[in-house]
Write a protein that holds these residues in place. Structure first.
Motif, PDB file in Angstrom:
ATOM      1  N   TYR A   7       8.226  -9.391  13.893  1.00  0.00           N
ATOM      2  CA  TYR A   7       6.845  -9.671  13.502  1.00  0.00           C
ATOM      3  C   TYR A   7       6.504 -11.145  13.710  1.00  0.00           C
ATOM      4  CZ  TYR A   7       7.491  -5.229  10.988  1.00  0.00           C
ATOM      5  OH  TYR A   7       7.775  -3.943  10.645  1.00  0.00           O
ATOM      6  N   ASP A   8       7.453 -12.024  13.392  1.00  0.00           N
ATOM      7  CA  ASP A   8       7.207 -13.458  13.571  1.00  0.00           C
ATOM      8  C   ASP A   8       7.003 -13.794  15.047  1.00  0.00           C
ATOM      9  OD1 ASP A   8       7.418 -13.865  10.868  1.00  0.00           O
ATOM     10  OD2 ASP A   8       9.477 -14.630  10.928  1.00  0.00           O
ATOM     11  N   LEU A   9       7.806 -13.212  15.904  1.00  0.00           N
ATOM     12  CA  LEU A   9       7.671 -13.468  17.337  1.00  0.00           C
ATOM     13  C   LEU A   9       6.338 -12.971  17.878  1.00  0.00           C
ATOM     14  CD1 LEU A   9      11.266 -12.611  18.563  1.00  0.00           C
ATOM     15  CD2 LEU A   9      10.116 -14.807  18.846  1.00  0.00           C
ATOM     16  N   LEU A  10       5.889 -11.826  17.378  1.00  0.00           N
ATOM     17  CA  LEU A  10       4.618 -11.257  17.831  1.00  0.00           C
ATOM     18  C   LEU A  10       3.430 -11.918  17.156  1.00  0.00           C
ATOM     19  CD1 LEU A  10       5.587  -7.466  17.850  1.00  0.00           C
ATOM     20  CD2 LEU A  10       5.380  -8.985  19.816  1.00  0.00           C
ATOM     21  N   ASP A  11       3.700 -12.660  16.058  1.00  0.00           N
ATOM     22  CA  ASP A  11       2.649 -13.364  15.324  1.00  0.00           C
ATOM     23  C   ASP A  11       1.541 -12.408  14.888  1.00  0.00           C
ATOM     24  OD1 ASP A  11       1.335 -15.453  14.128  1.00  0.00           O
ATOM     25  OD2 ASP A  11       0.301 -16.080  15.948  1.00  0.00           O
ATOM     26  N   VAL A  12       1.960 -11.364  14.179  1.00  0.00           N
ATOM     27  CA  VAL A  12       1.016 -10.341  13.735  1.00  0.00           C
ATOM     28  C   VAL A  12       1.114 -10.136  12.229  1.00  0.00           C
ATOM     29  CG1 VAL A  12       0.891  -9.065  15.900  1.00  0.00           C
ATOM     30  CG2 VAL A  12       2.703  -8.530  14.272  1.00  0.00           C
ATOM     31  N   PRO A  13       0.011  -9.826  11.568  1.00  0.00           N
ATOM     32  CA  PRO A  13       0.081  -9.386  10.173  1.00  0.00           C
ATOM     33  C   PRO A  13       0.652  -7.980  10.124  1.00  0.00           C
ATOM     34  CG  PRO A  13      -2.150  -9.184  10.988  1.00  0.00           C
ATOM     35  CD  PRO A  13      -1.363  -9.856  12.078  1.00  0.00           C
ATOM     36  N   VAL A  14       1.362  -7.677   9.073  1.00  0.00           N
ATOM     37  CA  VAL A  14       2.012  -6.373   8.983  1.00  0.00           C
ATOM     38  C   VAL A  14       1.476  -5.622   7.778  1.00  0.00           C
ATOM     39  CG1 VAL A  14       4.199  -5.155   8.795  1.00  0.00           C
ATOM     40  CG2 VAL A  14       4.080  -7.305  10.045  1.00  0.00           C
ATOM     41  N   GLN A  15       0.932  -4.449   8.024  1.00  0.00           N
ATOM     42  CA  GLN A  15       0.527  -3.551   6.958  1.00  0.00           C
ATOM     43  C   GLN A  15       0.690  -2.130   7.462  1.00  0.00           C
ATOM     44  OE1 GLN A  15      -3.483  -4.787   6.281  1.00  0.00           O
ATOM     45  NE2 GLN A  15      -4.276  -3.890   8.155  1.00  0.00           N
ATOM     46  N   VAL A  16       0.631  -1.179   6.555  1.00  0.00           N
ATOM     47  CA  VAL A  16       0.852   0.215   6.933  1.00  0.00           C
ATOM     48  C   VAL A  16      -0.384   0.783   7.618  1.00  0.00           C
ATOM     49  CG1 VAL A  16       1.272   2.537   6.037  1.00  0.00           C
ATOM     50  CG2 VAL A  16       2.547   0.590   5.125  1.00  0.00           C
ATOM     51  N   ASP A  17      -0.156   1.427   8.753  1.00  0.00           N
ATOM     52  CA  ASP A  17      -1.199   2.165   9.457  1.00  0.00           C
ATOM     53  C   ASP A  17      -1.240   3.565   8.845  1.00  0.00           C
ATOM     54  OD1 ASP A  17      -2.590   3.843  11.186  1.00  0.00           O
ATOM     55  OD2 ASP A  17      -1.862   2.858  13.002  1.00  0.00           O
ATOM     56  N   PRO A  18      -2.341   3.975   8.186  1.00  0.00           N
ATOM     57  CA  PRO A  18      -2.356   5.273   7.505  1.00  0.00           C
ATOM     58  C   PRO A  18      -2.143   6.457   8.450  1.00  0.00           C
ATOM     59  CG  PRO A  18      -4.548   4.275   7.530  1.00  0.00           C
ATOM     60  CD  PRO A  18      -3.593   3.226   7.990  1.00  0.00           C
ATOM     61  N   ILE A  19      -2.618   6.354   9.677  1.00  0.00           N
ATOM     62  CA  ILE A  19      -2.390   7.444  10.634  1.00  0.00           C
ATOM     63  C   ILE A  19      -0.907   7.539  10.972  1.00  0.00           C
ATOM     64  CG2 ILE A  19      -2.896   8.291  12.958  1.00  0.00           C
ATOM     65  CD1 ILE A  19      -5.613   6.968  12.754  1.00  0.00           C
ATOM     66  N   ALA A  20      -0.292   6.395  11.226  1.00  0.00           N
ATOM     67  CA  ALA A  20       1.141   6.379  11.520  1.00  0.00           C
ATOM     68  C   ALA A  20       1.948   6.873  10.330  1.00  0.00           C
ATOM     69  CB  ALA A  20       1.573   4.968  11.905  1.00  0.00           C
ATOM     70  N   GLU A  21       1.532   6.493   9.119  1.00  0.00           N
ATOM     71  CA  GLU A  21       2.228   6.935   7.912  1.00  0.00           C
ATOM     72  C   GLU A  21       2.189   8.452   7.792  1.00  0.00           C
ATOM     73  OE1 GLU A  21       3.999   7.474   4.280  1.00  0.00           O
ATOM     74  OE2 GLU A  21       3.990   5.617   5.436  1.00  0.00           O
ATOM     75  N   ALA A  22       1.031   9.043   8.047  1.00  0.00           N
ATOM     76  CA  ALA A  22       0.892  10.501   7.958  1.00  0.00           C
ATOM     77  C   ALA A  22       1.741  11.195   9.026  1.00  0.00           C
ATOM     78  CB  ALA A  22      -0.575  10.898   8.094  1.00  0.00           C
ATOM     79  N   GLN A  23       1.732  10.652  10.232  1.00  0.00           N
ATOM     80  CA  GLN A  23       2.525  11.240  11.312  1.00  0.00           C
ATOM     81  C   GLN A  23       4.023  11.135  11.005  1.00  0.00           C
ATOM     82  OE1 GLN A  23       1.662  12.840  14.043  1.00  0.00           O
ATOM     83  NE2 GLN A  23      -0.551  12.534  14.088  1.00  0.00           N
ATOM     84  N   ALA A  24       4.446  10.002  10.470  1.00  0.00           N
ATOM     85  CA  ALA A  24       5.851   9.827  10.137  1.00  0.00           C
ATOM     86  C   ALA A  24       6.277  10.791   9.039  1.00  0.00           C
ATOM     87  CB  ALA A  24       6.110   8.383   9.699  1.00  0.00           C
ATOM     88  N   ALA A  25       5.431  10.960   8.026  1.00  0.00           N
ATOM     89  CA  ALA A  25       5.742  11.892   6.937  1.00  0.00           C
ATOM     90  C   ALA A  25       5.837  13.326   7.449  1.00  0.00           C
ATOM     91  CB  ALA A  25       4.684  11.780   5.845  1.00  0.00           C
ATOM     92  N   ALA A  26       4.941  13.706   8.335  1.00  0.00           N
ATOM     93  CA  ALA A  26       4.971  15.058   8.907  1.00  0.00           C
ATOM     94  C   ALA A  26       6.236  15.255   9.736  1.00  0.00           C
ATOM     95  CB  ALA A  26       3.722  15.287   9.756  1.00  0.00           C
ATOM     96  N   PHE A  27       6.619  14.235  10.473  1.00  0.00           N
ATOM     97  CA  PHE A  27       7.827  14.304  11.296  1.00  0.00           C
ATOM     98  C   PHE A  27       9.064  14.464  10.416  1.00  0.00           C
ATOM     99  CE2 PHE A  27      11.212  12.058  13.703  1.00  0.00           C
ATOM    100  CZ  PHE A  27      11.206  12.817  14.869  1.00  0.00           C
ATOM    101  N   GLU A  28       9.131  13.680   9.336  1.00  0.00           N
ATOM    102  CA  GLU A  28      10.262  13.784   8.416  1.00  0.00           C
ATOM    103  C   GLU A  28      10.309  15.160   7.762  1.00  0.00           C
ATOM    104  OE1 GLU A  28      10.846   9.227   6.815  1.00  0.00           O
ATOM    105  OE2 GLU A  28       9.115  10.368   6.098  1.00  0.00           O
TER     106      GLU A  28
END
Length: 218
Positions: A7-28
């Protein structure tokens, strides 16, 4: 935070993407496991809009989540990346610890039989990916298919700052290792036995750059 170096190298703020969270939960839920913590943090992070530009294509993307195969043992290996030319796959065991090793597999391996260690931790995998992305986009010098001077790696380790070393795959060919060094210069050296397969150098300091040239490319 597990993947802080990337994250430091990419210089980006980090927070949860709700769409990604839902997809990850469905996958699990579908496969009946919880992703290792470092992998899950990376998958669900809303960090891909790098420097307000187009999405950064760094895997695993939540919409590309897959297991190696439908049946065990491949069904316990989660694919975190595939070579763009289909030469190999990178997987983690979902039964390992929170920051698991990343394994590289040969083409068409659906069981993990050909596995070898690419990085010892998933966080080293993301760190190396982000570091490589910035290096390949920089104004680098390169040399290919040269003898590896006997003292080159030890000199680079002493003079610069070690970054994650990866093993067995060098982006477009098999290798022993890809060594990375940062700090006042950025240097990448892919080696096979006593040969340099390819090497890249980024350095603004003329004197240091000349030193690196003399040691790595005499």
């Amino acid at each position: 935070m597990w993947n802080a170096h990337a994250y430091d190298l990419l210089d980006v703020p980090v927070q949860v993407d709700p769409i990604a969270e839902a997809q990850a939960a469905a996958f699990e839920s579908r496969w009946g496991f919880a992703m290792p913590a470092a992998v899950r943090e990376w998958v669900v992070g809303d960090w891909r809009d790098w420097a307000r530009g187009p999405s950064v294509d760094l895997p695993p993307m939540y919409h590309q989540l897959e297991m190696l195969s439908e049946e065990e043992p491949g069904s316990r290996l989660m694919v975190v990346d595939r070579d763009s030319q289909g030469c190999c796959a990178f997987v983690v065991s979902v039964d390992d610890h929170d920051d698991p090793p990343v394994l590289v597999l040969e083409r068409d391996d659906t069981t993990g039989e050909s596995r070898s260690t690419y990085t010892h931790q998933f966080t080293a995998f993301t760190h190396a990916m982000a570091w490589d992305l910035k290096l390949w986009r920089a104004n680098f010098e390169s040399r290919h298919y040269l003898p590896l001077p006997a003292n080159a790696l030890s000199w680079l380790q002493a003079r610069l700052e070690p970054r994650p070393t990866t093993y067995h795959w060098a982006g477009n060919q098999w290798c022993d290792a890809v060594h990375r060094f940062g700090g006042p210069a950025a240097v990448m050296v892919a080696v096979e036995a006593d040969r340099i397969q390819y090497s890249l150098v980024v350095c603004d300091d003329v004197r240091l750059r000349d030193e690196i040239h003399s040691v790595l490319w005499p």
